[in-house]
Design an enzyme around this catalytic site. Sequence first.
Site, PDB file in Angstrom:
ATOM      1  CB  SER B 147      -0.909   0.004   1.229  1.00  0.00           C
ATOM      2  OG  SER B 147      -1.704  -1.151   1.224  1.00  0.00           O
ATOM      3  CD  GLU B 427      -6.410  -1.252 -10.094  1.00  0.00           C
ATOM      4  OE1 GLU B 427      -6.379  -0.024  -9.883  1.00  0.00           O
ATOM      5  OE2 GLU B 427      -5.839  -1.786 -11.061  1.00  0.00           O
TER       6      GLU B 427
HETATM    7  C1  FAD Z   1      -4.525 -11.231  -6.891  1.00  0.00           C
HETATM    8  C2  FAD Z   1      -3.603 -10.081  -6.742  1.00  0.00           C
HETATM    9  C3  FAD Z   1      -3.045  -9.497  -7.859  1.00  0.00           C
HETATM   10  C4  FAD Z   1      -2.130  -8.452  -7.743  1.00  0.00           C
HETATM   11  N1  FAD Z   1      -1.567  -7.922  -8.878  1.00  0.00           N
HETATM   12  C5  FAD Z   1      -0.591  -6.976  -8.748  1.00  0.00           C
HETATM   13  C6  FAD Z   1       0.095  -6.476  -9.899  1.00  0.00           C
HETATM   14  O1  FAD Z   1      -0.179  -6.877 -11.025  1.00  0.00           O
HETATM   15  N2  FAD Z   1       1.102  -5.576  -9.717  1.00  0.00           N
HETATM   16  C7  FAD Z   1       1.431  -5.110  -8.481  1.00  0.00           C
HETATM   17  O2  FAD Z   1       2.339  -4.312  -8.373  1.00  0.00           O
HETATM   18  N3  FAD Z   1       0.786  -5.564  -7.373  1.00  0.00           N
HETATM   19  C8  FAD Z   1      -0.220  -6.477  -7.470  1.00  0.00           C
HETATM   20  N4  FAD Z   1      -0.873  -6.941  -6.353  1.00  0.00           N
HETATM   21  C9  FAD Z   1      -0.522  -6.405  -5.042  1.00  0.00           C
HETATM   22  C10 FAD Z   1      -1.599  -5.490  -4.488  1.00  0.00           C
HETATM   23  O3  FAD Z   1      -1.606  -4.298  -5.202  1.00  0.00           O
HETATM   24  C11 FAD Z   1      -1.378  -5.251  -2.994  1.00  0.00           C
HETATM   25  O4  FAD Z   1      -1.519  -6.489  -2.350  1.00  0.00           O
HETATM   26  C12 FAD Z   1      -2.381  -4.267  -2.449  1.00  0.00           C
HETATM   27  O5  FAD Z   1      -2.034  -2.994  -2.878  1.00  0.00           O
HETATM   28  C13 FAD Z   1      -2.472  -4.272  -0.918  1.00  0.00           C
HETATM   29  O6  FAD Z   1      -1.260  -3.963  -0.369  1.00  0.00           O
HETATM   30  P1  FAD Z   1      -0.567  -4.887   0.722  1.00  0.00           P
HETATM   31  O7  FAD Z   1      -0.670  -6.276   0.284  1.00  0.00           O
HETATM   32  O8  FAD Z   1       0.729  -4.293   0.982  1.00  0.00           O
HETATM   33  O9  FAD Z   1      -1.495  -4.744   2.014  1.00  0.00           O
HETATM   34  P2  FAD Z   1      -1.119  -3.983   3.360  1.00  0.00           P
HETATM   35  O10 FAD Z   1      -1.118  -2.524   3.118  1.00  0.00           O
HETATM   36  O11 FAD Z   1       0.080  -4.577   3.966  1.00  0.00           O
HETATM   37  O12 FAD Z   1      -2.399  -4.337   4.218  1.00  0.00           O
HETATM   38  C14 FAD Z   1      -2.382  -5.134   5.394  1.00  0.00           C
HETATM   39  C15 FAD Z   1      -3.368  -4.540   6.379  1.00  0.00           C
HETATM   40  O13 FAD Z   1      -2.852  -3.308   6.874  1.00  0.00           O
HETATM   41  C16 FAD Z   1      -3.829  -2.300   6.805  1.00  0.00           C
HETATM   42  N5  FAD Z   1      -3.177  -0.992   6.601  1.00  0.00           N
HETATM   43  C17 FAD Z   1      -2.094  -0.728   5.844  1.00  0.00           C
HETATM   44  N6  FAD Z   1      -1.798   0.588   5.901  1.00  0.00           N
HETATM   45  C18 FAD Z   1      -2.731   1.172   6.703  1.00  0.00           C
HETATM   46  C19 FAD Z   1      -2.984   2.496   7.150  1.00  0.00           C
HETATM   47  N7  FAD Z   1      -2.216   3.510   6.782  1.00  0.00           N
HETATM   48  N8  FAD Z   1      -4.036   2.717   7.965  1.00  0.00           N
HETATM   49  C20 FAD Z   1      -4.837   1.711   8.346  1.00  0.00           C
HETATM   50  N9  FAD Z   1      -4.646   0.432   7.951  1.00  0.00           N
HETATM   51  C21 FAD Z   1      -3.605   0.163   7.138  1.00  0.00           C
HETATM   52  C22 FAD Z   1      -4.708  -2.702   5.627  1.00  0.00           C
HETATM   53  O14 FAD Z   1      -5.997  -2.137   5.738  1.00  0.00           O
HETATM   54  C23 FAD Z   1      -4.725  -4.213   5.770  1.00  0.00           C
HETATM   55  O15 FAD Z   1      -5.747  -4.580   6.661  1.00  0.00           O
HETATM   56  C24 FAD Z   1      -1.793  -7.968  -6.468  1.00  0.00           C
HETATM   57  C25 FAD Z   1      -2.379  -8.541  -5.335  1.00  0.00           C
HETATM   58  C26 FAD Z   1      -3.274  -9.580  -5.454  1.00  0.00           C
HETATM   59  C27 FAD Z   1      -3.876 -10.172  -4.220  1.00  0.00           C
END
Ligand code: FAD
Lengths: 667, 667
Positions: B147, B427
């Site tokens: 994120s 997204e």
């Molecule tokens: C099927 C799939 C396809 C994907 N395809 C791509 C792709 O083609 N290219 C690419 O680059 N990426 C891709 N992704 C990655 C995807 O973009 C990320 O998984 C997504 O952006 C979520 O980020 P994260 O996994 O770091 O979640 P995190 O941010 O680590 O979330 C974990 C938890 O922390 C919480 N959290 C995080 N920050 C905060 C905050 N500031 N305040 C409150 N709560 C917070 C969230 O709400 C969540 O509950 C893909 C993911 C999946 C599952």
Amino acid sequence: MQDGNGLDHLAGERAMAQFDLQAMKVYLAGGQREYEISTKMAQLVANDPVFSKEDRVRLARKDLYKNSLRKAGHAWKTILEKGLSEVEGLKLRHFVDEPTYTDLHWGMFIPAIKGQGTEEQQHKWLPLAYKMAIIGCYAQTELGHGSNVQGLETTATFDPTTDEFIMHSPTVTSTKWWPGGLGKASTHALVYARLITDKKDHGIHAFIAPIRSLEDHTPLPNVTVGDIGVKFGNGGYNTMDNGFLRFDHVRIPRENMLMRLATVTKDGKYVRSNKPRQLGYGAMVFVRQGIVIDASIYLSRAVTIAVRYSAVRRQFGNKDEPGELQVIQYRTQQSRLFPLLATAYAYRAVGFWMKSLYADVMKRLNDNDFSTLPEVHACTAGLKSITTSVTADGIEECRKLCGGHGFLCASGLPELYAAYVPACTYEGDNTILLLQVARFLLKTLSQVSKVRPVGTAAYLGNIKQLSTQNCKVSQGHDWLNTSVLLEAFEARSARQAAAVALRLAKGSGSEAEFQENTPELVESARAHCQLILVSKFIEQLQTGTPEGIRKQLEVLCYTYAFSQLIDNAGDFLATGYVTGNQIALAKEELKHMFDKIRPNAVALVDAFDHTDDYLGSALGRYDGDVYTHLYKGAFKESLNDTVVVDGYEEYLKPVLTQNLWAPHSKL
Amino acid sequence: MQDGNGLDHLAGERAMAQFDLQAMKVYLAGGQREYEISTKMAQLVANDPVFSKEDRVRLARKDLYKNSLRKAGHAWKTILEKGLSEVEGLKLRHFVDEPTYTDLHWGMFIPAIKGQGTEEQQHKWLPLAYKMAIIGCYAQTELGHGSNVQGLETTATFDPTTDEFIMHSPTVTSTKWWPGGLGKASTHALVYARLITDKKDHGIHAFIAPIRSLEDHTPLPNVTVGDIGVKFGNGGYNTMDNGFLRFDHVRIPRENMLMRLATVTKDGKYVRSNKPRQLGYGAMVFVRQGIVIDASIYLSRAVTIAVRYSAVRRQFGNKDEPGELQVIQYRTQQSRLFPLLATAYAYRAVGFWMKSLYADVMKRLNDNDFSTLPEVHACTAGLKSITTSVTADGIEECRKLCGGHGFLCASGLPELYAAYVPACTYEGDNTILLLQVARFLLKTLSQVSKVRPVGTAAYLGNIKQLSTQNCKVSQGHDWLNTSVLLEAFEARSARQAAAVALRLAKGSGSEAEFQENTPELVESARAHCQLILVSKFIEQLQTGTPEGIRKQLEVLCYTYAFSQLIDNAGDFLATGYVTGNQIALAKEELKHMFDKIRPNAVALVDAFDHTDDYLGSALGRYDGDVYTHLYKGAFKESLNDTVVVDGYEEYLKPVLTQNLWAPHSKL
Ligand SMILES: Cc1cc2nc3c(=O)[nH]c(=O)nc-3n(C[C@H](O)[C@H](O)[C@H](O)COP(=O)(O)OP(=O)(O)OC[C@H]3O[C@@H](n4cnc5c(N)ncnc54)[C@H](O)[C@@H]3O)c2cc1C
Ligand SMILES: Cc1cc2nc3c(=O)[nH]c(=O)nc-3n(C[C@H](O)[C@H](O)[C@H](O)COP(=O)(O)OP(=O)(O)OC[C@H]3O[C@@H](n4cnc5c(N)ncnc54)[C@H](O)[C@@H]3O)c2cc1C
């Protein structure tokens, strides 16, 4: 319970804990003896490579199933070899942690014979079943008929000339469909069928039907049997051979009808026995107690993974601190995660209470006292419904709380969900169960002036007061009082039940009017069950919780109660018992609870004592070494066996080289 | 759209419909032309055996992936051969209905080059990408960073001596992790990395990195790349090669940095361009509009299956009628199912509105008018969040509404869920998006006396009145008024936002105070978005809906609004805008709506026009011939290839014959 061997990335978290971890482990296990058995069996499974879950999500169905047969056989061998007790054996199978045919054999087939067989029949079948010389399943559901058992179509027609029943599946919809263990493993099926003697239909009865040869395991003549196909998830429930079964006029001896409650005589007479039918209720309470404990266990696994990962995962910063923040610091994360942690603790406590309820029911049944049964039936039906629904949703919520990585099977969470979620459907569809609770509530209310409600419905005796007196909370800390909380849940439930009862009472009492009000009836049943959960959690804490963990349990109990209050604020407000301001105060108190949980969060999930093997999660590892293990894990993926993927020549190269029409392209 | 060839078991249902089905199909497709394209492409896919989804849940990962490469190649070939337009090609790929590498190539790689590349760069890369001479993916997320894009660790260090960037993955956590198409298919990756020139860190920029040989598809030197492993579900997202990627000091030419917004000169100087950064917003609105339409499509698939099956499925009776009742008759079933049906319609309408929003944004961007962007950004972020969460939960709810059979992959629902649910995470994580909406609301409120709020936030200009005037409904039919409903949603949202804004205003404005209030902020963001959904659904209906379908759409609109009101009653009540009695009246009105939907239910899902092929569900078949197809389907299960299962000799026979220790037993 640490399986890792390197650094503990969560040591800092653990150092913050403010309670006696060991005492909490023992409490959650249900006592010292249970704790020791659990620990021993968990280690036994974790250390035995045959039980490894490593490849589960990567196996094709045939290999997955074969491996599950291997594990089930190995578990049985281990039980016999080590001379494990029944309790130990059960725990061992629990830690093997995959649905398999022996679940139904031990959990449904044998209990059904015990409950519905005559002594003679038990004497005949149980020894065979106990040594697994036969393997049985429980074949009730049909393709066209599930919840409504009275609608089953399979027939068992008595033929006095040969002293046999003719088992028959007259239609496609009468095909038995779903029984676990039926598809490929069982030699015998406990079949529910419509008993017909002399052209008279006596309704649904149970029969033991041999279905496969004990010589070579081929289906017996005129028996069509097989697996119904792939289910939700990768591994999930696919280790189980849920099956279908059709009889084409298959004959079984008359003695194969289970005859404890009704008999068919040699000359075809149907005779009901004078055994009270209620005797089966004990088993039902026992099963449902297990379901509530299981809900706690499943939810606690998901929560363990999400809490540990939330302490490892960092996103975004804050001006005051260097680096990124652990996501467990975020209030939104806490407000989704900590109530689930509290719920896992709540269900454990309620499960313990249900154990004592079971003991009470058994004692009463022995004394021919059936007075509490309707209440017990409603209560346990409702608790099954609520706890399984909340747990299934809770597992998914934990998965989402892990962001993208939760979507990988390596997180352990997709599998956990897929294996758990059918619990919302089997052992009674959750909506239908709540409707049963609602009927009980209506009946109780209609008699309240004459019959004093008992047990979990006792508060309804107090309905007048509960209907008039409103919540007195005026400051946040007024909520920190279990009687205040209890009264709130009682008043809300009593008022919801009374409101719908009143509307029905104004009508003619027709089924159509009942139908019309079922959405509200379901809501009122839910309110009743939420009260039971809150009140039993409180009750359990007040009866001799060890000093070293009492404070934490209190925090969890308030967390649970407040979050239930807030999640259902619409109901509480609509009944007029609380005001918007009182809800807002509860929200503040809940945040204070989060602050108290925060330093203990990792230790509170450690207390569930899940081994890394049992969790099967790179995100939930005890040592928090998430990223190296996710990375290592990827190299086990079959697609990585070669650097250039199988399919490149046929399907990628022609695209890249604009050679889609060249003769070598096999598209 | 009927694929079956026998009897129509649902003919009776269809005969009850009270609206112009064809007009509804055209409406839902978004117009006559769109309808025709959709119909044509759906049939093209349904009639082409290469695109069959039959075996999807039964294939091991390697075969599954290979088959998905085959389909993607075949789709491309079909597009070229038939000379399909861009819109047609997109629709074709949509109906092929499985996630695959081309999604990222067309949906992320190419748009990123368009948005961030200079004209020269576009000229160089786009022609190659358009003919698929290169295959690209979008590599942003890393193992340790998702994120928070600013936290990415991958570095791109400029070396002026060779005029190259050195791409490097310094840690395990810097490993690129998740990009779709990266694992096995892509030749190029659009890599987000930390730009370093002359030891200075300029933050995150985009680079095109070649990763595989165009000769033989082997990874380029010092590039480690592969698939990250199995994900949730059987087929689900496992047709996609989400990948990992590590660079060990890999050199790429300076021109491979996308330089529309910033340049690095030959001598290593970093220069920002004067192009407005807001230009990228157009693409974002476009993508999110697609997400909302997709939500509608996915939800409508689940609802189609559940509605049709609920009309076929019968359970229990009622004294007044012979046989069992269709479960769609039960109020509890309706109260869970019909609001989801209405939601699928609502999201379609809102998606259409977002199309016009997109046009408006593009026009304004052209005119250098950036005034509406914050509002548009917040609105579309919020709609992405709400619609994907509701849709994912809704699919699961539909699955549970199908009882046991919903748990079989043959129902089509497990796959649908597994493929859809990551939309809650990618997204933009849904919680984080709502926090963005909340920040916008706070800002809007803080300026409300000076700056007139625009667009979907305009109602906040009216906050004084909305805060004081309460709901005037006194009888059920008072609710049947769109202005009454709108005001309710506006008042609730305005009050929730104002309440939390007030609390924050009392504080010091620190980040910690914001954090403390994030749970309430998320709730207020949700309230704002629910208002947008209700209001845009209403708005769409009021602008020229064809006569033959208007009444049904109105019923669906009320159903949607009432169920939103009731599901969120806690909020509405807590703000003091409505009373418990007014909510109770809305519940009654909602039941009247259910009565109006009931005879139209099957036709209303027929209007979504999903082919049997696209639905891939034995329960959701157009002809309602559920049971014969479930039964037939079981014979395709690999476990049924032999009557005696593989594993019997090794693992079942030894159990049954108590020969566990015999030497031939390989346990
Ligand atoms: C099927 C799939 C396809 C994907 N395809 C791509 C792709 O083609 N290219 C690419 O680059 N990426 C891709 N992704 C990655 C995807 O973009 C990320 O998984 C997504 O952006 C979520 O980020 P994260 O996994 O770091 O979640 P995190 O941010 O680590 O979330 C974990 C938890 O922390 C919480 N959290 C995080 N920050 C905060 C905050 N500031 N305040 C409150 N709560 C917070 C969230 O709400 C969540 O509950 C893909 C993911 C999946 C599952
Ligand atoms: C993994 C799994 C394992 C199983 N194992 C076994 C086994 O070992 N042996 C066995 O015999 N069976 C087994 N079953 C079958 C299981 O017991 C049934 O699926 C379950 O009882 C639900 O019944 P159903 O499928 O008929 O659902 P249905 O009753 O058809 O439910 C469909 C929908 O109708 C609604 N509905 C039905 N009746 C009413 C009503 N009166 N009022 C309101 N709503 C109503 C339900 O709420 C639900 O939404 C298994 C099922 C699964 C999924």
